[in-house]
Design a protein around this motif. Structure first.
Motif, PDB file in Angstrom:
ATOM      1  N   GLY A 242       0.813  -1.214   0.000  1.00  0.00           N
ATOM      2  CA  GLY A 242       0.000   0.000   0.000  1.00  0.00           C
ATOM      3  C   GLY A 242       0.840   1.255   0.000  1.00  0.00           C
ATOM      4  O   GLY A 242       2.078   1.211   0.081  1.00  0.00           O
ATOM      5  N   ALA A 243       0.157   2.399  -0.082  1.00  0.00           N
ATOM      6  CA  ALA A 243       0.819   3.696  -0.122  1.00  0.00           C
ATOM      7  C   ALA A 243      -0.046   4.744   0.566  1.00  0.00           C
ATOM      8  O   ALA A 243      -1.257   4.576   0.699  1.00  0.00           O
ATOM      9  N   ALA A 244       0.604   5.808   1.002  1.00  0.00           N
ATOM     10  CA  ALA A 244      -0.111   6.929   1.636  1.00  0.00           C
ATOM     11  C   ALA A 244       0.640   8.213   1.326  1.00  0.00           C
ATOM     12  O   ALA A 244       1.849   8.183   1.046  1.00  0.00           O
ATOM     13  N   ALA A 245      -0.053   9.329   1.377  1.00  0.00           N
ATOM     14  CA  ALA A 245       0.577  10.618   1.070  1.00  0.00           C
ATOM     15  C   ALA A 245      -0.030  11.726   1.911  1.00  0.00           C
ATOM     16  O   ALA A 245      -1.233  11.723   2.193  1.00  0.00           O
ATOM     17  N   VAL A 246       0.817  12.687   2.282  1.00  0.00           N
ATOM     18  CA  VAL A 246       0.395  13.832   3.083  1.00  0.00           C
ATOM     19  C   VAL A 246       0.957  15.096   2.439  1.00  0.00           C
ATOM     20  O   VAL A 246       2.166  15.185   2.192  1.00  0.00           O
ATOM     21  N   LEU A 247       0.088  16.044   2.154  1.00  0.00           N
ATOM     22  CA  LEU A 247       0.496  17.330   1.588  1.00  0.00           C
ATOM     23  C   LEU A 247       0.676  18.329   2.722  1.00  0.00           C
ATOM     24  O   LEU A 247      -0.229  18.515   3.539  1.00  0.00           O
ATOM     25  N   LEU A 248       1.843  18.960   2.759  1.00  0.00           N
ATOM     26  CA  LEU A 248       2.142  19.937   3.812  1.00  0.00           C
ATOM     27  C   LEU A 248       2.551  21.269   3.197  1.00  0.00           C
ATOM     28  O   LEU A 248       3.181  21.312   2.135  1.00  0.00           O
ATOM     29  N   MET A 249       2.208  22.351   3.875  1.00  0.00           N
ATOM     30  CA  MET A 249       2.619  23.682   3.450  1.00  0.00           C
ATOM     31  C   MET A 249       2.484  24.656   4.609  1.00  0.00           C
ATOM     32  O   MET A 249       1.918  24.324   5.658  1.00  0.00           O
ATOM     33  N   LYS A 250       3.041  25.840   4.423  1.00  0.00           N
ATOM     34  CA  LYS A 250       2.867  26.891   5.419  1.00  0.00           C
ATOM     35  C   LYS A 250       1.394  27.263   5.524  1.00  0.00           C
ATOM     36  O   LYS A 250       0.664  27.246   4.536  1.00  0.00           O
ATOM     37  N   ARG A 251       0.985  27.614   6.728  1.00  0.00           N
ATOM     38  CA  ARG A 251      -0.409  28.033   6.923  1.00  0.00           C
ATOM     39  C   ARG A 251      -0.741  29.220   6.016  1.00  0.00           C
ATOM     40  O   ARG A 251      -1.814  29.273   5.407  1.00  0.00           O
ATOM     41  N   SER A 252       0.178  30.180   5.923  1.00  0.00           N
ATOM     42  CA  SER A 252      -0.079  31.366   5.103  1.00  0.00           C
ATOM     43  C   SER A 252      -0.293  30.988   3.641  1.00  0.00           C
ATOM     44  O   SER A 252      -1.140  31.559   2.950  1.00  0.00           O
ATOM     45  N   ARG A 253       0.474  29.982   3.182  1.00  0.00           N
ATOM     46  CA  ARG A 253       0.317  29.549   1.793  1.00  0.00           C
ATOM     47  C   ARG A 253      -1.024  28.855   1.598  1.00  0.00           C
ATOM     48  O   ARG A 253      -1.705  29.056   0.571  1.00  0.00           O
ATOM     49  N   ALA A 254      -1.417  28.039   2.559  1.00  0.00           N
ATOM     50  CA  ALA A 254      -2.705  27.354   2.470  1.00  0.00           C
ATOM     51  C   ALA A 254      -3.857  28.355   2.398  1.00  0.00           C
ATOM     52  O   ALA A 254      -4.811  28.179   1.636  1.00  0.00           O
ATOM     53  N   LYS A 255      -3.756  29.407   3.191  1.00  0.00           N
ATOM     54  CA  LYS A 255      -4.807  30.429   3.186  1.00  0.00           C
ATOM     55  C   LYS A 255      -4.834  31.171   1.850  1.00  0.00           C
ATOM     56  O   LYS A 255      -5.908  31.471   1.318  1.00  0.00           O
ATOM     57  N   GLU A 256      -3.660  31.455   1.302  1.00  0.00           N
ATOM     58  CA  GLU A 256      -3.597  32.113  -0.005  1.00  0.00           C
ATOM     59  C   GLU A 256      -4.287  31.277  -1.078  1.00  0.00           C
ATOM     60  O   GLU A 256      -4.949  31.803  -1.967  1.00  0.00           O
ATOM     61  N   LEU A 257      -4.115  29.940  -0.954  1.00  0.00           N
ATOM     62  CA  LEU A 257      -4.667  29.029  -1.953  1.00  0.00           C
ATOM     63  C   LEU A 257      -6.105  28.639  -1.653  1.00  0.00           C
ATOM     64  O   LEU A 257      -6.731  27.913  -2.432  1.00  0.00           O
ATOM     65  N   GLY A 258      -6.648  29.103  -0.535  1.00  0.00           N
ATOM     66  CA  GLY A 258      -8.028  28.802  -0.179  1.00  0.00           C
ATOM     67  C   GLY A 258      -8.264  27.365   0.205  1.00  0.00           C
ATOM     68  O   GLY A 258      -9.362  26.815  -0.006  1.00  0.00           O
ATOM     69  N   LEU A 259      -7.257  26.717   0.779  1.00  0.00           N
ATOM     70  CA  LEU A 259      -7.361  25.304   1.127  1.00  0.00           C
ATOM     71  C   LEU A 259      -7.835  25.111   2.557  1.00  0.00           C
ATOM     72  O   LEU A 259      -7.498  25.890   3.454  1.00  0.00           O
ATOM     73  N   LYS A 260      -8.592  24.059   2.780  1.00  0.00           N
ATOM     74  CA  LYS A 260      -8.977  23.675   4.135  1.00  0.00           C
ATOM     75  C   LYS A 260      -7.767  23.064   4.827  1.00  0.00           C
ATOM     76  O   LYS A 260      -7.086  22.194   4.279  1.00  0.00           O
ATOM     77  N   ILE A 261      -7.488  23.508   6.041  1.00  0.00           N
ATOM     78  CA  ILE A 261      -6.361  22.983   6.809  1.00  0.00           C
ATOM     79  C   ILE A 261      -6.866  21.828   7.671  1.00  0.00           C
ATOM     80  O   ILE A 261      -7.738  22.005   8.523  1.00  0.00           O
ATOM     81  N   LEU A 262      -6.322  20.633   7.437  1.00  0.00           N
ATOM     82  CA  LEU A 262      -6.735  19.464   8.208  1.00  0.00           C
ATOM     83  C   LEU A 262      -6.133  19.476   9.605  1.00  0.00           C
ATOM     84  O   LEU A 262      -6.773  19.065  10.577  1.00  0.00           O
ATOM     85  N   GLY A 263      -4.897  19.911   9.701  1.00  0.00           N
ATOM     86  CA  GLY A 263      -4.237  19.896  11.000  1.00  0.00           C
ATOM     87  C   GLY A 263      -2.831  20.422  10.883  1.00  0.00           C
ATOM     88  O   GLY A 263      -2.357  20.779   9.798  1.00  0.00           O
TER      89      GLY A 263
END
Length: 383
Positions: A242-263
């Protein structure tokens, strides 16, 4: 984003005809649309893998084939059972230091194609050092040592194994895993005709539904040569793919991109323990990471602890005094399998999905690590 593939039983399951490069490529192809960002924004990809000799080539080629641009470099990390978590921690720390803004952490293992053959033969000087010698021994031996040294009974081990299977079965049947699984399209070979077709895999095939304690108690020891000989195929983690993946970024970048922050990834700790009792490591790694971030285990809403063997699972829960209703609530590796490089990232996908369902705040993931190590990490859910 934190997602995983469905898991397949080693050698007999849904990925048995899938080569490692095919599995990783197919998984990444399914994952990229879930990013909800332009893949060109990814500045680093770190892949956790344990068994592949050519993992560096495969990681890069699979990423490019799946649709990541050549500007996204790849690397492979191997810290045995924690490799997926180490991949995540490396990406998180690169973001913290300002080296990158966006990164992708991946964990994967194809144990059908690359079975774990244990440690290689080593120099006489190494083998004469008892602790070093212990680090080369099979993991089943370490499980028996934990059971024997700490007076863990066969009944306790089989009860915990049954709980894992029951919880995973319930989660599977109720559709809980659908939130974390991305369907993967692979090639499948008909055993009768040899004809190859393409199928979509979206459900785990490793769970043993309707498991009962009395049934597990009848299974013979997998390691009769090592007392107390209580570890069996029913109370140890399954080898799986199997495989798994996690996308990480700065909070400020996530907000710029309009993404929901999981944690938020807060911290990771890694510890060393005597190799002969490798499985006790989460009982040291968990307090270490909690001390690092300044919280108590009572503040934790959910624990995802890799069930390498029921002996270590029982030991960790009893030693730390954990509430079993907070630990592996949808089952663990005894039911879901332990694809070595995948597990560290898979536990994050499973844990964050359940934390969201419960509207909880703090997740701790942990695992013992081959050769006598352990790792743990703290994540905080965004309300």
């Amino acid at each position: 984003m934190a997602v995983r593939s469905a898991l397949g039983r080693q050698g007999k399951g849904q990925f048995k005809d899938t080569k490692p490069d095919e599995l990783l490529t197919a998984f990444l192809k399914s994952t990229i649309p879930k990013l909800n960002i332009d893949p060109a924004l990814i500045e680093d990809v770190t892949v956790g893998n344990v068994l592949l000799a050519d993992a560096g080539y495969i990681a890069r080629a699979a990423a490019l084939t799946a649709g990541l641009p050549h500007t996204a470099p790849t690397q492979v990390v191997n810290r045995f059972c924690s490799s997926g978590l180490m991949a995540l921690s490396i990406i998180a720390n690169r973001i913290r230091t300002g080296e990158i803004n966006v990164g992708l952490a991946v964990g994967f293992e194809d144990m059908s194609a690359t079975p774990d053959n244990g440690a290689p033969k080593m120099d006489e000087e190494i083998m004469a050092n008892q602790t070093a010698n212990d680090s080369t021994m099979p993991m089943g031996w370490t499980s028996e040592n934990v059971a024997g040294d700490f007076h863990i009974t066969r009944e306790e081990m089989d009860q915990f194994a049954t709980m894992s299977q029951t919880r995973a079965s319930n989660a599977h049947k109720s559709g809980l895993f659908e939130a974390e699984i991305v369907p993967v399209e692979i090639k499948s070979k008909d055993p009768a005709t040899g004809a190859v077709s393409r199928i979509t895999v979206s459900k785990d095939d490793v769970i043993r539904h309707n498991t009962e304690v009395n049934t597990l108690l009848k299974i013979r020891s997998a390691f009769p040569q090592w007392p107390p000989s209580q570890t069996t195929g029913g109370n140890a983690s399954q080898n799986s793919d199997g495989a798994a993946a996690v996308l990480l970024m700065k909070r400020s970048r996530a907000k710029e991109l309009g993404l929901k922050i999981l944690g938020k990834h807060v911290a990771t700790s890694v510890v060393g323990v005597p190799p002969r009792i490798m499985g006790i490591a989460p009982a040291y790694a968990i307090p270490a990471v909690l001390k690092l971030v300044g919280i108590h285990q009572d503040d934790v809403d959910l624990f995802e602890i890799n069930e390498a063997f029921a002996s270590m699972y029982v030991y960790v829960v009893k030693t730390l005094g954990l509430d079993v209703n907070k630990v592996n609530v949808n089952g663990g590796a005894i039911a879901l399998g332990h694809p070595l490089g995948c597990t560290g990232a898979r536990q994050v996908a499973t844990g964050l999905a359940e934390l969201e369902r419960r509207k909880g705040k703090v997740l701790v993931t942990s695992m013992c690590v081959g050769t006598g190590m352990g790792a743990a990490a703290v994540f905080v859910r965004d309300p």
